[in-house]
Design an enzyme around this catalytic site. Structure first.
Site, mmCIF file in Angstrom:
data_model
loop_
_atom_site.group_PDB
_atom_site.id
_atom_site.type_symbol
_atom_site.label_atom_id
_atom_site.label_comp_id
_atom_site.label_asym_id
_atom_site.label_seq_id
_atom_site.Cartn_x
_atom_site.Cartn_y
_atom_site.Cartn_z
ATOM 1 N N LYS A 1 19.088 6.300 7.773
ATOM 2 C CA LYS A 1 19.469 6.329 6.369
ATOM 3 C C LYS A 1 18.221 6.671 5.554
ATOM 4 C CE LYS A 1 19.637 3.179 3.130
ATOM 5 N NZ LYS A 1 19.286 3.994 1.929
ATOM 6 N N GLU B 1 7.009 -1.308 7.652
ATOM 7 C CA GLU B 1 5.834 -0.989 6.827
ATOM 8 C C GLU B 1 6.229 -1.211 5.375
ATOM 9 O OE1 GLU B 1 3.659 2.602 4.959
ATOM 10 O OE2 GLU B 1 3.399 2.771 7.134
ATOM 11 N N CYS C 1 2.098 4.559 0.068
ATOM 12 C CA CYS C 1 1.897 3.176 0.500
ATOM 13 C C CYS C 1 0.438 2.850 0.748
ATOM 14 C CB CYS C 1 2.707 2.899 1.769
ATOM 15 S SG CYS C 1 4.483 3.052 1.563
ATOM 16 N N GLU D 1 1.970 -4.461 -6.913
ATOM 17 C CA GLU D 1 1.914 -3.032 -6.613
ATOM 18 C C GLU D 1 2.565 -2.229 -7.741
ATOM 19 O OE1 GLU D 1 2.776 -0.230 -2.733
ATOM 20 O OE2 GLU D 1 4.248 -1.782 -3.218
#
Length: 531
Positions: free
Chosen positions: A195, A268, A302, A400
Site C-alpha cells: 500500500k 522506520e 526521514c 519533527e
C-alpha cells in the site's frame, strides 16, 4: 465608480511533461488491485494544485483477494531458483536506468521535489537492486553450523521466505521507499502486497510495472490503494511480515498489532536528526554539508537534519557561511535540473511548517534566513528557513517538522555536543563534522542513532547498502539494507542430524558415569579452545 482590485492569480506552474501521457497513466492505474466499479480518488500536482490522477480505491475485500492471489503465486516464486530471480532483478535495474525520465517526471509531478532530489532515488534503486541481485544467493544459501557434538552432529541453517510481505510506503521518497524494501522481500522468495501513499501511488505503480516487464511472474507483487483506516486491518490480518515507513504514532500501532499476531515488523519512523559541527571542522565544507543535510526534498526526508549544534568558537563563522549558502538556493518548479529546492507535497505539510515557525517566532526565536511560504511560486512552496534562539517551550524544539526548517544551537565542548545530540526520544540519523576523521568517528560512535555520517549529511550511510540502516528509540525497529534487509524477510530453520551417539547414555552405561564422561568432555573442549 470604483473597480475592486483583481484577485491575484495563482502561479500557473509547469505543465506535465510529455512522458506523463494518458496512456501511461491508464496503464499504471490498471495495475491497482481493486474492483472494476471501485470508488475513485483524485490526486493533485503539488507544483500547481491541478488534478493529476484518478485512482481506484481498494476495499478490504480487494485486499483479501490480492493476498489470495499472492499466496498462490508465492509458492511457485519461492521454488524459482535464486539465480533466476537474480536475472529478473538485474533486468529491472537496467530498465530503471534506461527509463529514468519517466520516473523522474512522475516523482516530480506527484511529490513536488526537484529533479536532482528525484534522481537520488534512481541512484538508490539502482544500487539496491544490483546489491541484492548479486548477494542474495550468499545470504540465502544453506549454512553449516557447529554441531552440538563435534563430528557427530551435522547442523545446517536454512532460510525460508516468510510468505506474503506487506509493505506500506510513504509519499516523501516514492520510488526508494516503494521499491527498496520490496526488492529484498522478492529476492528472498516472498510475494508482496503493497500500500503506497495515495498521493504518490503512480510512482510505486510504475516501479511495479517495470518489475513485471523485467519478468516477475504474475501476482507476485500487487498494489492496493486506500486509507489505512479503511484497509489497514486487512493488510495486517493477512500479512506474514510487515514493513512500514512513516510516523512514530502509526508505527507504534502497527507494532502492537503485529505483536498480537506474533508476526515480525520492520518500522522506520520519525526523527529529529542532529548535526554536530566541532571546533576543528572545515567551516566551508560544513556549511555546504548543512545545506545538503537540511533542505533536500524540501526537508521532507526521514534522515534530514533539523537540529544543528555548533561549537561556540566557530559559531559566527559557520552561521554566516550557512546563511549565505541557504539564501542563494534556487526555489521553484521545473521538470529539469534548474532548481535546488522544490515544493512541499501536501497542504498538511505546509501547515505544519508554517505553524512550527509561527510558534517559535512568537516565543522569541530569530529567523536568520527564509521563514515565509511562497505562494507566488506554487501553492505549497516554502523558503528554506534557519532559526536561532530556539528554546524547549517551542514545538519545533523536539517535534519533527518534516520540512525545510532547521534550528542552530551552540555548545561549549564535545561532551555537551553529544549530550544535546542525544536528547529526545528519536535516534534515526546524525552527522558529525571534523577535520580529524578519527575524532569524528569517535563522536559518531557515541551518538544515539542508527546511522551517523562523518563529514557528510546522510548519503554516505544510506548509500552504503552493505551496512544496516534503521532507527533507535522512537525512530523504529529493524533494519533495511545489508544482511538484515533480506534476512528479516525469511524464517530461519535449523536442521540437526545426530549420528552414532547423542546425549543419551549408550546401552549398558549408567547415567551417572555418562554424566561424568560428558563433564570431562566439556572441560577438554574448553581447554582445546573450541566454541
Amino acid at each position: 465608480m470604483t473597480t475592486a482590485p483583481a484577485t491575484p492569480k495563482a502561479p500557473r506552474g509547469p505543465s506535465l511533461p510529455a512522458t506523463v501521457t494518458p496512456a501511461l497513466l491508464e496503464r499504471l492505474v490498471a495495475r491497482v488491485s481493486a474492483s472494476p466499479d471501485a470508488a475513485r480518488v483524485t490526486t493533485t500536482a503539488p507544483y500547481t494544485g491541478a488534478p493529476l490522477a484518478d485512482l481506484p480505491v481498494s476495499t478490504p475485500a480487494d485486499v483479501e483477494a490480492a493476498f489470495a492471489r499472492a499466496r498462490t503465486a508465492q509458492r511457485q516464486w519461492a521454488a524459482t531458483p535464486v539465480a533466476e530471480r537474480k536475472k529478473i532483478l538485474l533486468r529491472y535495474h537496467d530498465l530503471v536506468l534506461a527509463r529514468q525520465d519517466e520516473a523522474l517526471d512522475l516523482m516530480q509531478a506527484e511529490n513536488g521535489k526537484t529533479r536532482r532530489d528525484a534522481f537520488l532515488e534512481i541512484l538508490d534503486i539502482g544500487i539496491v537492486s544490483r546489491y541484492y541481485a548479486r548477494t542474495a544467493a550468499t545470504y540465502l544459501r544453506p549454512k553449516r553450523r557447529r554441531g552440538a557434538i563435534p563430528l557427530l552432529t551435522h547442523t545446517t541453517e536454512l532460510r525460508h521466505p516468510k510468505g506474503v510481505v506487506t509493505v506500506i510506503s510513504p509519499w516523501n521518497y516514492p520510488l526508494s521507499m516503494a521499491a527498496g524494501d520490496t526488492i529484498a522481500a522478492l529476492m528472498a522468495g516472498n510475494a508482496v502486497v503493497q500500500k503506497p501513499d495515495t498521493q504518490t501511488g503512480l510512482t510505486a505503480l510504475w516501479s511495479m510495472d517495470l518489475m513485471y516487464e523485467a519478468g516477475l511472474p504474475r501476482d507476485v507483487w500487487q498494489m492496493v490503494i486506500g486509507r489505512g483506516s479503511s484497509i489497514g486491518a486487512a493488510l495486517m490480518d493477512n500479512a506474514d511480515y510487515m514493513m512500514f515507513t512513516g510516523s512514530t504514532a502509526t508505527g507504534r500501532q502497527i507494532a502492537a498489532d503485529a505483536g498480537k499476531r506474533l508476526i515480525g515488523a520492520s518500522l522506520e519512523l520519525g526523527g529529529k536528526n542532529p548535526m554536530i559541527v566541532l571546533a576543528d571542522a572545515d567551516i566551508d565544507k560544513a556549511a555546504a554539508g548543512a545545506v545538503a543535510a537540511c533542505f533536500p526534498s524540501a526537508g521532507q526526508l526521514c534522515v534530514s537534519v533539523e537540529r544543528l549544534y555548533v561549537a561556540e568558537s566557530v559559531r559566527d563563522k559557520f552561521v554566516a557561511a550557512f546563511v549565505a549558502r541557504t539564501k542563494k538556493l534556487r526555489i521553484g518548479a521545473g521538470y529539469d535540473f534548474g532548481y535546488d529546492v522544490g515544493s512541499l507535497t501536501t497542504p498538511a505539510q505546509l501547515d505544519t511548517v508554517t505553524t512550527h515557525i509561527a510558534d517559535a517566532t512568537a516565543k522569541g526565536a530569530t529567523i536568520l534566513a527564509g521563514g515565509r511560504a511562497r505562494p507566488d511560486l506554487g501553492p505549497l512552496f516554502h523558503e528554506p528557513t534557519i532559526l536561532t534562539d530556539v528554546t524547549p517551550d517551542m514545538t519545533l524544539y523536539d517535534h519533527e517538522t518534516f520540512g525545510p526548517v532547521v534550528s542552530i544551537h551552540p555548545f561549549r565542548d564535545e561532551e555537551e555536543a553529544i549530550s544535546l545530540a542525544n536528547a529526545g526520544s528519536y535516534g534515526l540519523n546524525a552527522s558529525a563534522w571534523s577535520r580529524n576523521g578519527a575524532r569524528g568517528r569517535a563522536v559518531a560512535a557515541r551518538v544515539h542513532a542508527g546511522t551517523v555520517n562523518v563529514n557528510e549529511a546522510f548519503a554516505a550511510a544510506w548509500g552504503s547498502v552493505d551496512a544496516p540502516m534503521g532507527g533507535m528509540g522512537d525512530s523504529g525497529l529493524g533494519r533495511r539494507h545489508g544482511a538484515d534487509g533480506i534476512l528479516k524477510c525469511t524464517e530461519a530453520q535449523t536442521v540437526a542430524h545426530q549420528r552414532i551417539q547423542g546425549f543419551t547414555p549408550p546401552a549398558g552405561l549408567h547415567p551417572e558415569k555418562w554424566a561424568t564422561l560428558l563433564t570431562r568432555s566439556l572441560k577438554l573442549l574448553k581447554a582445546a579452545g573450541l566454541r
